[in-house]
Structure formats: structure tokens, C-alpha cells
Design a protein around this motif. Structure first.
Motif, PDB file in Angstrom:
ATOM      1  N   THR A 529       6.330  11.043   7.661  1.00 30.78           N
ATOM      2  CA  THR A 529       5.256  10.064   7.877  1.00 30.78           C
ATOM      3  C   THR A 529       3.898  10.763   7.958  1.00 30.78           C
ATOM      4  OG1 THR A 529       5.783  10.103  10.243  1.00 30.78           O
ATOM      5  CG2 THR A 529       6.673   8.302   8.948  1.00 30.78           C
ATOM      6  N   ALA A 530       3.863  11.974   8.514  1.00 30.54           N
ATOM      7  CA  ALA A 530       2.605  12.728   8.519  1.00 30.54           C
ATOM      8  C   ALA A 530       2.172  13.041   7.084  1.00 30.54           C
ATOM      9  CB  ALA A 530       2.773  14.014   9.325  1.00 30.54           C
ATOM     10  N   TRP A 531       3.144  13.360   6.236  1.00 31.40           N
ATOM     11  CA  TRP A 531       2.871  13.620   4.815  1.00 31.40           C
ATOM     12  C   TRP A 531       2.323  12.364   4.138  1.00 31.40           C
ATOM     13  CZ3 TRP A 531       5.199  11.682   0.306  1.00 31.40           C
ATOM     14  CH2 TRP A 531       5.019  12.427  -0.865  1.00 31.40           C
ATOM     15  N   LEU A 532       2.900  11.217   4.444  1.00 33.15           N
ATOM     16  CA  LEU A 532       2.408   9.954   3.879  1.00 33.15           C
ATOM     17  C   LEU A 532       0.981   9.667   4.339  1.00 33.15           C
ATOM     18  CD1 LEU A 532       5.573   7.688   4.313  1.00 33.15           C
ATOM     19  CD2 LEU A 532       4.632   8.502   2.149  1.00 33.15           C
ATOM     20  N   VAL A 533       0.706   9.929   5.617  1.00 35.86           N
ATOM     21  CA  VAL A 533      -0.633   9.687   6.149  1.00 35.86           C
ATOM     22  C   VAL A 533      -1.654  10.571   5.445  1.00 35.86           C
ATOM     23  CG1 VAL A 533      -2.097   9.901   8.197  1.00 35.86           C
ATOM     24  CG2 VAL A 533       0.166   8.854   8.383  1.00 35.86           C
ATOM     25  N   GLU A 534      -1.285  11.833   5.203  1.00 32.92           N
ATOM     26  CA  GLU A 534      -2.198  12.756   4.530  1.00 32.92           C
ATOM     27  C   GLU A 534      -2.541  12.302   3.121  1.00 32.92           C
ATOM     28  OE1 GLU A 534      -0.346  16.544   4.574  1.00 32.92           O
ATOM     29  OE2 GLU A 534      -0.596  16.855   6.742  1.00 32.92           O
ATOM     30  N   ARG A 535      -1.650  11.524   2.520  1.00 30.57           N
ATOM     31  CA  ARG A 535      -1.867  11.055   1.152  1.00 30.57           C
ATOM     32  C   ARG A 535      -2.309   9.596   1.110  1.00 30.57           C
ATOM     33  NH1 ARG A 535       0.748  15.134   1.956  1.00 30.57           N
ATOM     34  NH2 ARG A 535       0.866  16.868   0.470  1.00 30.57           N
ATOM     35  N   SER A 536      -2.782   9.126   2.236  1.00 30.17           N
ATOM     36  CA  SER A 536      -3.324   7.782   2.333  1.00 30.17           C
ATOM     37  C   SER A 536      -4.835   7.867   2.549  1.00 30.17           C
ATOM     38  CB  SER A 536      -2.673   7.017   3.496  1.00 30.17           C
ATOM     39  OG  SER A 536      -1.279   6.922   3.320  1.00 30.17           O
ATOM     40  N   GLY A 537      -5.505   6.730   2.394  1.00 26.34           N
ATOM     41  CA  GLY A 537      -6.946   6.696   2.602  1.00 26.34           C
ATOM     42  C   GLY A 537      -7.327   7.101   4.010  1.00 26.34           C
ATOM     43  N   PRO A 538      -8.519   7.688   4.183  1.00 28.16           N
ATOM     44  CA  PRO A 538      -8.904   8.214   5.504  1.00 28.16           C
ATOM     45  C   PRO A 538      -9.176   7.138   6.545  1.00 28.16           C
ATOM     46  CG  PRO A 538     -10.739   8.374   3.960  1.00 28.16           C
ATOM     47  CD  PRO A 538      -9.555   7.931   3.163  1.00 28.16           C
ATOM     48  N   ASN A 539      -9.511   5.942   6.109  1.00 29.40           N
ATOM     49  CA  ASN A 539      -9.868   4.882   7.054  1.00 29.40           C
ATOM     50  C   ASN A 539      -8.840   3.764   7.030  1.00 29.40           C
ATOM     51  OD1 ASN A 539     -12.381   6.182   7.701  1.00 29.40           O
ATOM     52  ND2 ASN A 539     -13.206   5.401   5.769  1.00 29.40           N
ATOM     53  N   ARG A 540      -8.383   3.377   8.206  1.00 33.74           N
ATOM     54  CA  ARG A 540      -7.445   2.261   8.290  1.00 33.74           C
ATOM     55  C   ARG A 540      -8.196   0.947   8.114  1.00 33.74           C
ATOM     56  NH1 ARG A 540      -2.635   4.140  12.253  1.00 33.74           N
ATOM     57  NH2 ARG A 540      -2.367   1.901  12.503  1.00 33.74           N
ATOM     58  N   VAL A 541      -7.463  -0.070   7.676  1.00 29.40           N
ATOM     59  CA  VAL A 541      -8.076  -1.349   7.329  1.00 29.40           C
ATOM     60  C   VAL A 541      -7.314  -2.473   8.016  1.00 29.40           C
ATOM     61  CG1 VAL A 541      -8.870  -0.472   5.092  1.00 29.40           C
ATOM     62  CG2 VAL A 541      -6.627  -1.582   5.262  1.00 29.40           C
ATOM     63  N   ALA A 542      -7.863  -3.677   7.926  1.00 31.99           N
ATOM     64  CA  ALA A 542      -7.165  -4.833   8.472  1.00 31.99           C
ATOM     65  C   ALA A 542      -5.901  -5.095   7.664  1.00 31.99           C
ATOM     66  CB  ALA A 542      -8.075  -6.057   8.430  1.00 31.99           C
ATOM     67  N   PRO A 543      -4.837  -5.563   8.303  1.00 32.22           N
ATOM     68  CA  PRO A 543      -3.595  -5.825   7.561  1.00 32.22           C
ATOM     69  C   PRO A 543      -3.819  -6.872   6.480  1.00 32.22           C
ATOM     70  CG  PRO A 543      -3.195  -5.836   9.930  1.00 32.22           C
ATOM     71  CD  PRO A 543      -4.685  -5.822   9.743  1.00 32.22           C
ATOM     72  N   PRO A 544      -3.144  -6.741   5.340  1.00 35.38           N
ATOM     73  CA  PRO A 544      -3.270  -7.755   4.288  1.00 35.38           C
ATOM     74  C   PRO A 544      -2.561  -9.044   4.688  1.00 35.38           C
ATOM     75  CG  PRO A 544      -1.555  -6.198   3.721  1.00 35.38           C
ATOM     76  CD  PRO A 544      -2.191  -5.686   4.984  1.00 35.38           C
ATOM     77  N   GLY A 545      -2.880 -10.121   3.991  1.00 35.16           N
ATOM     78  CA  GLY A 545      -2.173 -11.362   4.225  1.00 35.16           C
ATOM     79  C   GLY A 545      -0.749 -11.275   3.723  1.00 35.16           C
ATOM     80  N   ILE A 546       0.083 -12.175   4.187  1.00 34.89           N
ATOM     81  CA  ILE A 546       1.484 -12.215   3.774  1.00 34.89           C
ATOM     82  C   ILE A 546       1.595 -13.018   2.477  1.00 34.89           C
ATOM     83  CG2 ILE A 546       3.815 -12.920   4.390  1.00 34.89           C
ATOM     84  CD1 ILE A 546       2.823 -10.631   6.085  1.00 34.89           C
ATOM     85  N   GLY A 547       2.082 -12.378   1.432  1.00 36.50           N
ATOM     86  CA  GLY A 547       2.300 -13.054   0.163  1.00 36.50           C
ATOM     87  C   GLY A 547       1.085 -13.016  -0.757  1.00 36.50           C
ATOM     88  N   ARG A 548       1.320 -13.421  -1.999  1.00 32.63           N
ATOM     89  CA  ARG A 548       0.268 -13.451  -3.009  1.00 32.63           C
ATOM     90  C   ARG A 548      -0.657 -14.642  -2.786  1.00 32.63           C
ATOM     91  NH1 ARG A 548       3.654 -13.907  -8.285  1.00 32.63           N
ATOM     92  NH2 ARG A 548       4.969 -15.116  -6.844  1.00 32.63           N
ATOM     93  N   PRO A 549      -1.906 -14.483  -3.141  1.00 29.03           N
ATOM     94  CA  PRO A 549      -2.821 -15.627  -3.045  1.00 29.03           C
ATOM     95  C   PRO A 549      -2.303 -16.796  -3.886  1.00 29.03           C
ATOM     96  CG  PRO A 549      -4.042 -13.586  -3.391  1.00 29.03           C
ATOM     97  CD  PRO A 549      -2.597 -13.254  -3.566  1.00 29.03           C
ATOM     98  N   GLY A 550      -2.230 -17.943  -3.274  1.00 26.00           N
ATOM     99  CA  GLY A 550      -1.754 -19.122  -3.984  1.00 26.00           C
ATOM    100  C   GLY A 550      -0.255 -19.240  -4.069  1.00 26.00           C
ATOM    101  N   HIS A 551       0.456 -18.290  -3.515  1.00 24.73           N
ATOM    102  CA  HIS A 551       1.926 -18.310  -3.531  1.00 24.73           C
ATOM    103  C   HIS A 551       2.423 -18.102  -2.100  1.00 24.73           C
ATOM    104  CE1 HIS A 551       0.961 -17.325  -7.720  1.00 24.73           C
ATOM    105  NE2 HIS A 551       2.138 -17.856  -8.032  1.00 24.73           N
ATOM    106  N   PRO A 552       2.679 -19.152  -1.370  1.00 18.77           N
ATOM    107  CA  PRO A 552       3.126 -19.000   0.017  1.00 18.77           C
ATOM    108  C   PRO A 552       4.490 -18.310   0.066  1.00 18.77           C
ATOM    109  CG  PRO A 552       3.378 -21.270  -0.714  1.00 18.77           C
ATOM    110  CD  PRO A 552       2.605 -20.566  -1.786  1.00 18.77           C
ATOM    111  N   PRO A 553       4.804 -17.696   1.205  1.00 23.33           N
ATOM    112  CA  PRO A 553       6.116 -17.051   1.346  1.00 23.33           C
ATOM    113  C   PRO A 553       7.253 -18.020   1.043  1.00 23.33           C
ATOM    114  CG  PRO A 553       4.689 -16.439   3.163  1.00 23.33           C
ATOM    115  CD  PRO A 553       3.959 -17.509   2.401  1.00 23.33           C
TER     116      PRO A 553
END
Length: 565
Positions: A529-553
Motif C-alpha cells: 500500500t505504501a508503494w501504491l501511495v507513492e505512485r498516486s497523486g500527491p494530494n488527496r481529493v473528495a471521494p467520487p460519486g457512486i456509479g456513472r453519471p446518469g446511471h444509478p447503481p
């Protein structure tokens, strides 16, 4: 008229499919041919015969010494058959030494004779080992001191309980029911909060709810093997890799493959790439646009992920931020004892059975895996459940293991032939859309994991991804087996080795690598997981919405496909 349409050819296939029903899918020709090759060469090797005669004499002397208290035969590491104290007492010590001596002589006898096919000798050894294990004094009640002791102490109550267990198991088998368990999918196993956000004819895509206020910008896609239910990576809450990743601030998606029936018999291996892995990546890109994706493949899921990644690299698709291959093989030349089940005779036999049924039944595949560890999974289980009368332990992984799946006939045939039998992927002969792909085209960093006691994807085979890729690569070797080594949350008594190969580094053979990397106490999940973090963007962001826009779960996870029997 094609060969498959020819009535005589179809008659042959029908005949072989009928025999397959009687043999559990095992080709009768394969072991006969192997035995003829081994025995024929041994019969024409007088020097080898004299050597074996000497081996038999030495084994007899050593076994006698063991009975008299000297240095006799001892079980190999991991062999638990003779751990009970009663095996040190007569007459059981004589039976133990005779069994171990016989096994040692058999191993010597099945060393390849000059000119013989080494694969034939290995198959003969394996088949002989199955018989020796079946006839071992540890599997026979009257010659096992543990059973004798339990029978005396309980007045035969252990045998009464064992008979009841046998009746229950036979009834359950006849009804096609799973063993009773306290684990219920979606309640206390496969229960990380989530939604099904996409479904097609091959898989459901699960999106897990965030557990942190902010998340790493790059999501994770988990690609499990289609020979197992996906929730091996989402077991009970304290044993779930997916829950752990979500807790580390990752947005996680997972593929839940369908349990195929005859209607999917013509589904190809490439369908699992195109309509599986690629379709999942496309959906994630719609939910979280303009972000790369960490892809994680387990077992065959890692194999199809590597195929997809090489194809993406060839086609200029750079959506993968990293690739993690967990107990996944890309080269099959050292695929361990599973290769004993893969030759032209056996593959053709399986193809005819699948031609008749349309699928490979889950029981057939489970039997093959059990045969690789028959001492524990067959005879050890029989000893504890039927002769000692013990209840089966209930654990999340055991419950998952009983939840078997099927495979489409065409896909499994292509997998066995193209990868296991012909090893096309690393031989430069595996084509996607009519053009050959190469693993060395992959530029995304790779984290590969092997397990020390893996009988399905031996770590030496998993390690060979180092030989066929050029990019930045970390390799971890963890304690445990194919499943237990991967499901290794922090807090368990585990260890791992970890190495890093930079793009300009030279290849290091696995034995040298093992010697130069000391074990580290703890779970490999933490450095990964530390390896994954190192290869991720430096700034954390708000969680994305659940599902595709216009396509509910489409509904709550774990969805519908995982519940298909």
C-alpha cells in the motif's frame, strides 16, 4: 464439413466424453503412456536397476535403525501424518518407517532414466504418491495410533460420530448442497459496504463506499480469477484486503465474475479480457475521468490483466498507473504439479468433456486442486472427520473455498492450450486482435507477489515476470500458500521478502534473489500500500460519486453473480 461437424469425429468425442464422466475428467491414456515411457526405459537400464537395488537395501537398513531408536526416516517439512506421540511406539513406529522408506524408494525409482521423458517420470511419481498416500498407515483406522487411542477413550464414540458425518456429507453431496457454515455472503463475509454499478454478461462491477473523508486520486481495480468467487479478497472484516485498501483511503472497484452455465460455453479467453477487464476500465474511467487506474490481478485474474496491460501498451493506452500481480503466472514453463494434468492427451480429453457439457464443472477443478495436496485435503480431512469424529472447523476462507465456480468450455480450452500447454504469452506467440503482444511493452510499474508454499502458482514461476519485463518492478515473496499467503492482514504471524529491480538492472535468478533478501516480519500489505501511495497523486481529493453519471447503481453488493450456485 469441418472436423467438429463430421459425424465420425463427433462419435469419437461422445465416446471420450462418456469415459470422462466415469474417470472424473482424467484421461486414461495419459498415465498409461507415462508409465510405459518410464517403465520401458527403466527395464532397459541394468545399471539403474542395480542402483535401485542398492537404494532399497539402504532404505531397509535405515528404517530398521529408526525402529530400534537410531537415525531413521523422518517426514518432510509440512507432512503432518505422523505427529501423534503414538507413532514412536511399536508396532506403529515400524509402520511409519516402512511407509517413509517405501516413499523414499519410490522417489528414487521415478528419477528420470537417461533417455526417458522427465515429464512422464514426474507423472508416474505423482500417481504412485497418490496410491502410497491412500495406503499409508495414517489413513487406515486400525494402524493409526491416534484413531486407536480415540476409540479406546470414547468407547467407539469417535467412529459413531464419524459415521454420522459421513452420512451427512453423502446426503449433502447427493443434493448438491454446500457444507453448513456460519458465514453468509453479504452479511459477515463479502460485506464491505459497496454497490453494483455495472453489469454485463460476464461480470458485475462493484464500487466500494469510501471509509475516509478524502481519497487518493487514482482508483484501484481488483481483477480476481474466474475460477473462484471474488470475495476471497473480501472475507470477514478483519481478513479483507479490499476493506483494508478502502481504509487506507483508496477508491476500490472489484470485478465479480459470473458463474457460467452452458449458455456461455462459447465464451473465449479474449472475451474475459475485452468484455471483462477492458469493460471494467472503461466504466471506471467514466466514473472517475482523467485519472489513471491501479490494476490488481489475483491468480488467473493477474494473467488476464497482464495480457490486457500488454495489449494496452501496444495500442498506446496509458490508463494504468501501476500493475499488481498476486500469485499470478505469466510464464507457464515452471507451473509446478499442475503441469502433470496438462498434455495433449489430457487437454483433448477435457475438451471433449467440455464439448459435451459446455463447461468445466466446479467439482472437476476442485478434485484436481485437492489431488495436489491430498494428504491434507483428502486423507487428512477423512482422518479428522470420519475416523476421529471431529467437527469441521468453520472459517471464512473454508466457507469461501466451498463456494466453487464453473468455467466456459472454450475459454478453458484456450487457456490450457495457449498458456499452459504452449506457453504462448512469453514465447512471443500470443496474439490479440490478430497481432502478437509482448509483456516487455508494459511500462507501468509492477508489484508482483509470490507465496512460499503455492501449489497452484509456484513462486519460481510467478518470479519469471522479471525475465519477460523491462520496467520498474518490485517482487515480494510471502509466507503461506496460494490463498493464505495473499490474504495476509497485519497482525498475523507472517513474514515476507521484498526486492526492487530498476529498469537498468540485470536479471537475478530466483535462488540468488532468495538468498540475498532476508525475511521481514509482518504483512506484505503494508509495503504494497505504501508503494501504491507513492505512485498516486500527491494530494488527496473528495471521494467520487457512486456509479456513472446518469446511471444509478444497480443494487447493493455483493450483487447477484456471486450468489449463483
Amino acid at each position: 464439413m469441418t472436423q467438429d461437424q463430421h459425424p465420425y469425429e463427433n462419435l469419437d468425442r461422445m465416446s471420450r466424453a462418456f469415459v470422462a464422466r466415469l474417470t472424473g475428467g482424467q484421461s486414461p491414456n495419459a498415465p498409461v503412456a507415462a508409465f510405459a515411457n518410464w517403465a520401458g526405459h527403466l527395464a532397459r537400464a541394468p545399471g539403474r536397476q542395480l542402483e535401485l537395488a542398492g537404494d532399497i537395501g539402504q532404505a531397509a537398513l535405515r528404517a530398521t535403525a529408526g525402529v530400534l531408536g537410531g537415525a531413521g526416516f523422518e517426514p518432510e517439512p509440512g507432512d503432518h501424518r505422523f505427529e501423534h506421540d503414538g507413532w514412536a511406539l511399536p508396532p506403529f513406529n515400524m509402520l511409519k518407517q516402512a511407509q517413509l522408506a517405501t516413499e523414499a524408494v519410490w522417489n528414487a525409482a521415478t528419477e528420470p532414466t537417461r533417455g526417458a521423458d522427465p515429464a512422464a517420470a514426474r507423472r508416474v511419481r505423482f500417481l504412485g504418491k497418490q496410491w502410497l498416500d491412500a495406503l499409508s498407515p495414517s489413513t487406515i483406522p486400525v494402524t493409526n495410533p491416534e484413531v486407536v487411542e480415540a476409540t479406546v477413550k470414547t468407547g467407539g464414540g469417535n467412529l459413531v460420530a464419524g459415521a454420522r458425518h459421513l452420512r451427512e456429507d453423502m446426503t449433502r453431496l447427493a443434493r448438491g448442497e454446500r457444507p453448513e457454515t456460519d458465514y453468509v455472503v453479504g452479511e459477515n463475509i463479502a460485506c464491505t459496504p459497496d454497490k453494483v454499478v455495472f453489469r454485463n454478461h460476464l461480470f458485475e462491477l462493484i464500487q466500494y463506499a469510501p471509509a475516509t473523508g478524502t481519497v487518493h486520486p487514482e482508483p484501484i481495480l481488483v481483477v480476481p480469477a474466474w475460477i473462484m468467487k471474488y470475495y476471497i479478497l473480501d472475507l470477514s472484516p478483519d481478513n479483507s484486503m479490499i476493506r483494508y485498501l478502502v481504509a487506507q483511503g483508496f477508491t476500490v472497484f472489484a470485478i465479480s465474475w459470473i458463474n457460467p452455465g452452458r449458455e456461455l460455453a462459447d465464451t473465449s479467453l479474449d472475451d474475459y479480457r475485452h468484455d471483462g477487464v477492458m469493460a471494467a476500465l472503461d466504466v471506471i474511467s467514466q466514473i472517475i475521468p482523467d485519472r489513471q487506474i491501479h490494476a490488481v490481478g489475483y491468480c488467473l485474474g493477474g494473467t488476464i490483466l497482464s495480457i490486457a496491460a500488454a495489449t494496452m501498451a501496444r495500442d498506446g493506452d496509458d490508463r494504468l498507473a501501476s500493475i499488481s500481480l498476486l500469485a499470478a503466472q505469466t510464464d507457464f514453463s515452471e507451473a509446478g504439479e499442475l503441469l502433470l494434468f496438462v498434455d495433449e492427451s489430457q487437454v483433448s480429453f477435457l475438451e471433449d468433456m467440455m464439448w459435451d457439457r459446455g463447461i468445466l464443472d466446479s467439482a472437476q477443478m476442485a478434485a484436481s486442486f485437492q489431488a495436489l495436496r491430498d494428504r491434507d485435503l483428502i486423507w487428512g480431512r477423512m482422518l479428522s472427520r470420519y475416523w476421529l469424529g471431529e467437527e469441521m472447523p468453520d472459517a471464512d476462507m473454508l466457507s469461501w473455498n466451498a463456494d466453487a465456480t464453473r468455467m466456459p468450455g472454450r475459454m478453458h480450452s484456450e487457456y490450457l492450450r495457449g498458456l499452459f500447454l504452449e506457453n504462448r504469452l512469453t514465447a512471443g506467440r500470443f496474439a490479440v486482435d490478430g497481432k502478437v503482444i509482448a509483456l516487455r511493452d508494459i511500462k507501468a510499474p509492477i508489484f508482483a507477489v509470490g507465496t512460499e508454499k503455492d501449489h497452484i502458482a509456484p513462486w519460481h514461476s510467478v518470479y519469471k515476470v522479471k525475465l519477460f519485463t523491462d520496467g520498474d518492478l518490485h517482487f515480494a515473496l510471502t509466507s503461506g500458500g496460494h490463498n493464505g499467503g495473499i490474504v495476509s492482514p497485519p497482525g498475523k504471524r507472517r513474514h515476507y521478502r521484498l526486492g526492487h529491480r530498476t529498469p537498468e538492472a540485470f536479471y537475478m535468478d530466483p535462488e540468488t534473489w532468495f538468498a540475498e533478501h532476508d525475511p521481514i516480519e509482518g504483512s506484505w500489505w503494508e509495503p504494497w500500500t505504501a508503494w501504491l501511495v507513492e505512485r498516486s497523486g500527491p494530494n488527496r481529493v473528495a471521494p467520487p460519486g457512486i456509479g456513472r453519471p446518469g446511471h444509478p447503481p444497480l443494487g447493493d453488493a455483493p450483487g447477484t453473480y456471486v450468489l449463483m450456485a
